[in-house]
Design a protein around this motif. Structure first.
Motif, PDB file in Angstrom:
ATOM      1  N   ALA A  79       1.149  -1.259   0.086  1.00  0.00           N
ATOM      2  CA  ALA A  79       0.115  -0.018   0.130  1.00  0.00           C
ATOM      3  C   ALA A  79       1.017   1.219  -0.360  1.00  0.00           C
ATOM      4  N   LYS A  80       2.299   0.926   0.821  1.00  0.00           N
ATOM      5  CA  LYS A  80       2.807   2.330   0.448  1.00  0.00           C
ATOM      6  C   LYS A  80       3.422   2.961  -0.950  1.00  0.00           C
ATOM      7  N   GLU A  81       3.490   1.993  -2.079  1.00  0.00           N
ATOM      8  CA  GLU A  81       3.971   1.757  -2.376  1.00  0.00           C
ATOM      9  C   GLU A  81       2.877   2.233  -3.890  1.00  0.00           C
ATOM     10  N   VAL A  82       1.926   1.913  -3.906  1.00  0.00           N
ATOM     11  CA  VAL A  82       1.101   1.568  -4.604  1.00  0.00           C
ATOM     12  C   VAL A  82       0.681   3.537  -4.927  1.00  0.00           C
ATOM     13  N   LYS A  83       0.854   4.041  -6.758  1.00  0.00           N
ATOM     14  CA  LYS A  83       0.309   4.533  -7.422  1.00  0.00           C
ATOM     15  C   LYS A  83      -0.709   4.881  -7.780  1.00  0.00           C
ATOM     16  N   GLU A  84      -1.463   3.914  -8.113  1.00  0.00           N
ATOM     17  CA  GLU A  84      -2.964   3.931  -8.976  1.00  0.00           C
ATOM     18  C   GLU A  84      -4.133   4.572  -7.565  1.00  0.00           C
ATOM     19  N   THR A  85      -4.632   4.510  -7.672  1.00  0.00           N
ATOM     20  CA  THR A  85      -6.142   5.036  -7.515  1.00  0.00           C
ATOM     21  C   THR A  85      -7.355   4.110  -7.736  1.00  0.00           C
ATOM     22  N   LYS A  86      -7.056   3.982  -9.545  1.00  0.00           N
ATOM     23  CA  LYS A  86      -8.501   3.946 -10.000  1.00  0.00           C
ATOM     24  C   LYS A  86      -8.429   2.527 -10.717  1.00  0.00           C
ATOM     25  N   VAL A  87      -9.409   2.012 -10.833  1.00  0.00           N
ATOM     26  CA  VAL A  87      -8.920   0.933 -11.809  1.00  0.00           C
ATOM     27  C   VAL A  87     -10.724   1.247 -12.705  1.00  0.00           C
ATOM     28  N   PHE A  96     -16.652   0.475 -17.001  1.00  0.00           N
ATOM     29  CA  PHE A  96     -17.042   1.226 -16.140  1.00  0.00           C
ATOM     30  C   PHE A  96     -15.696   1.855 -15.096  1.00  0.00           C
ATOM     31  N   THR A  97     -15.776   2.385 -14.570  1.00  0.00           N
ATOM     32  CA  THR A  97     -14.404   3.040 -13.645  1.00  0.00           C
ATOM     33  C   THR A  97     -14.476   3.380 -12.614  1.00  0.00           C
ATOM     34  N   ILE A  98     -14.118   2.523 -11.231  1.00  0.00           N
ATOM     35  CA  ILE A  98     -14.092   3.027  -9.859  1.00  0.00           C
ATOM     36  C   ILE A  98     -13.051   3.483  -9.352  1.00  0.00           C
ATOM     37  N   GLU A  99     -13.224   4.580  -8.217  1.00  0.00           N
ATOM     38  CA  GLU A  99     -11.820   4.946  -7.472  1.00  0.00           C
ATOM     39  C   GLU A  99     -12.485   4.523  -6.117  1.00  0.00           C
ATOM     40  N   LEU A 100     -10.846   4.475  -5.858  1.00  0.00           N
ATOM     41  CA  LEU A 100     -10.430   3.305  -4.413  1.00  0.00           C
ATOM     42  C   LEU A 100     -10.596   4.492  -3.011  1.00  0.00           C
ATOM     43  N   TYR A 101     -10.588   4.554  -2.416  1.00  0.00           N
ATOM     44  CA  TYR A 101     -10.433   4.486  -1.482  1.00  0.00           C
ATOM     45  C   TYR A 101      -9.335   4.601  -0.551  1.00  0.00           C
ATOM     46  N   ASP A 102      -8.472   5.794  -0.372  1.00  0.00           N
ATOM     47  CA  ASP A 102      -7.668   5.943   0.656  1.00  0.00           C
ATOM     48  C   ASP A 102      -6.950   4.598   2.067  1.00  0.00           C
ATOM     49  N   ASN A 103      -8.380   5.235   2.068  1.00  0.00           N
ATOM     50  CA  ASN A 103      -8.414   5.377   3.930  1.00  0.00           C
ATOM     51  C   ASN A 103      -8.742   3.042   4.181  1.00  0.00           C
ATOM     52  N   ILE A 112      -6.187  -3.418  -6.606  1.00  0.00           N
ATOM     53  CA  ILE A 112      -4.914  -2.836  -7.800  1.00  0.00           C
ATOM     54  C   ILE A 112      -3.680  -3.701  -7.153  1.00  0.00           C
ATOM     55  N   TYR A 113      -3.548  -4.531  -6.614  1.00  0.00           N
ATOM     56  CA  TYR A 113      -2.427  -5.356  -7.259  1.00  0.00           C
ATOM     57  C   TYR A 113      -3.069  -7.080  -7.585  1.00  0.00           C
ATOM     58  N   TYR A 238     -18.720 -11.562 -19.191  1.00  0.00           N
ATOM     59  CA  TYR A 238     -17.625 -11.511 -18.730  1.00  0.00           C
ATOM     60  C   TYR A 238     -16.478 -10.087 -18.359  1.00  0.00           C
ATOM     61  N   ILE A 239     -15.553 -10.180 -17.433  1.00  0.00           N
ATOM     62  CA  ILE A 239     -14.929  -8.817 -17.382  1.00  0.00           C
ATOM     63  C   ILE A 239     -13.560  -9.163 -18.111  1.00  0.00           C
ATOM     64  N   LYS A 240     -12.749  -8.562 -19.477  1.00  0.00           N
ATOM     65  CA  LYS A 240     -12.448  -8.386 -20.010  1.00  0.00           C
ATOM     66  C   LYS A 240     -11.400  -8.079 -19.695  1.00  0.00           C
ATOM     67  N   LYS A 241     -11.237  -6.680 -18.642  1.00  0.00           N
ATOM     68  CA  LYS A 241     -10.003  -6.614 -18.241  1.00  0.00           C
ATOM     69  C   LYS A 241     -10.366  -5.879 -17.334  1.00  0.00           C
ATOM     70  N   ALA A 242      -9.409  -5.438 -16.470  1.00  0.00           N
ATOM     71  CA  ALA A 242      -9.645  -4.814 -14.897  1.00  0.00           C
ATOM     72  C   ALA A 242      -7.537  -4.146 -14.660  1.00  0.00           C
ATOM     73  N   GLU A 243      -8.192  -3.034 -15.169  1.00  0.00           N
ATOM     74  CA  GLU A 243      -6.909  -1.667 -15.512  1.00  0.00           C
ATOM     75  C   GLU A 243      -6.175  -1.112 -14.846  1.00  0.00           C
ATOM     76  N   ALA A 244      -5.564  -0.499 -13.735  1.00  0.00           N
ATOM     77  CA  ALA A 244      -5.265   0.291 -12.516  1.00  0.00           C
ATOM     78  C   ALA A 244      -4.067   1.307 -12.884  1.00  0.00           C
ATOM     79  N   PHE A 245      -4.387   2.446 -12.435  1.00  0.00           N
ATOM     80  CA  PHE A 245      -4.196   4.373 -13.366  1.00  0.00           C
ATOM     81  C   PHE A 245      -4.299   4.377 -12.094  1.00  0.00           C
TER      82      PHE A 245
END
Length: 245
Positions: A79-87, A96-103, A112-113, A238-245
């Motif tokens: 979690a300390k190294e993760v720069k991505e906040t969305k998938v 569709f796009t998801i924004e992840l909570y930091d806390n 994300i992993y 189907y989920i074709k692709k999940a991309e963290a960014f």
């Protein structure tokens, strides 16, 4: 005869010097050749050592598995190294796009992993409850179970007191179906709330870790598909692709 007797010793002396010089030259060449070979062997050994070390590191990386003993420490550091906040999740019915909570760091890092490991690719929305949720991250394909075995077997503790509620569009993590009195989260699956304005009876039991910020119409489309008696879509989504960014 006198001249010949003088020249002969001189000839022997010259021959001796030539022989010594030639021998010394050969010894130097041999020593130089040995030194070069030694250096080459050293370089070769160093290269072999480096290659062997790299191979070991790659093997360790490939054989690393998450478990209930190491998962919390792993995700704490990850979690300390993760720069991505969305998938961004691309499905057979749109994206569709998801924004992840930091806390909620463990659940965010876990999602994300798994996305970066390609786990969600080719999985399905295997449970649809009309006007309630869509649930994804599983599949009846053996490829999915192989991915799980390769990544590891673990659960995540609930993290329900960070102020997040199960509003419409919230992504949350279901609890494991195993003997699980503490409602530990099943890390490979997720559900998204479609109820208006939300499904607040879930608060305190499950961990919201993000929300849909774009493409909620696609989530609604998935929630509207025809399902069987087990809440599985009649036609696979189907989920074709999940991309963290």
């Amino acid at each position: 005869m006198r001249n010949t007797s003088i020249l002969y010793p001189l000839f022997l002396v010259g021959l001796l010097f030539f022989s010594c010089d030639s021998t010394e030259k050969k010894e130097k060449e041999a020593a130089s050749s040995s030194e070069i070979n030694a250096k080459n062997n050293s370089i070769s050994a160093d290269s072999s050592s480096t290659a062997a070390q790299t191979a070991v590191e790659e093997q360790v990386k490939d054989t690393f598995k998450l478990s209930e003993e190491n998962a919390i420490d792993f995700f704490f550091n990850y979690a300390k190294e993760v720069k991505e906040t969305k998938v961004k999740i691309t499905t057979s019915m749109g994206s569709f796009t998801i924004e992840l909570y930091d806390n909620v760091p463990y659940h965010k890092a876990n999602f994300i992993y798994l996305a970066k490991k390609g786990y969600f690719d080719d999985t399905q929305f295997h449970r649809v409850v009309p006007n309630f949720i869509i649930q994804g991250g599983n599949s009846d394909n053996t490829k999915t179970s192989k991915k799980r075995r390769a990544i590891g077997r673990y659960l995540l503790p609930p993290d329900t007191r960070k102020g997040h509620k199960h509003h419409r569009g919230t992504i949350s993590m279901p609890s494991s179906e195993r003997d699980n009195p503490h409602k530990l989260a099943s890390p490979y699956e997720f559900f998204i709330v479609v109820t208006r304005p939300g499904s607040y009876h879930l608060d305190g039991s499950y961990t919201p870790f993000g929300r849909v910020i774009e493409g909620m119409d696609v989530v609604d489309k998935i929630n509207a598909v025809e399902i069987d008696d087990g809440e599985w879509p009649m036609e696979n989504v189907y989920i074709k692709k999940a991309e963290a960014f």
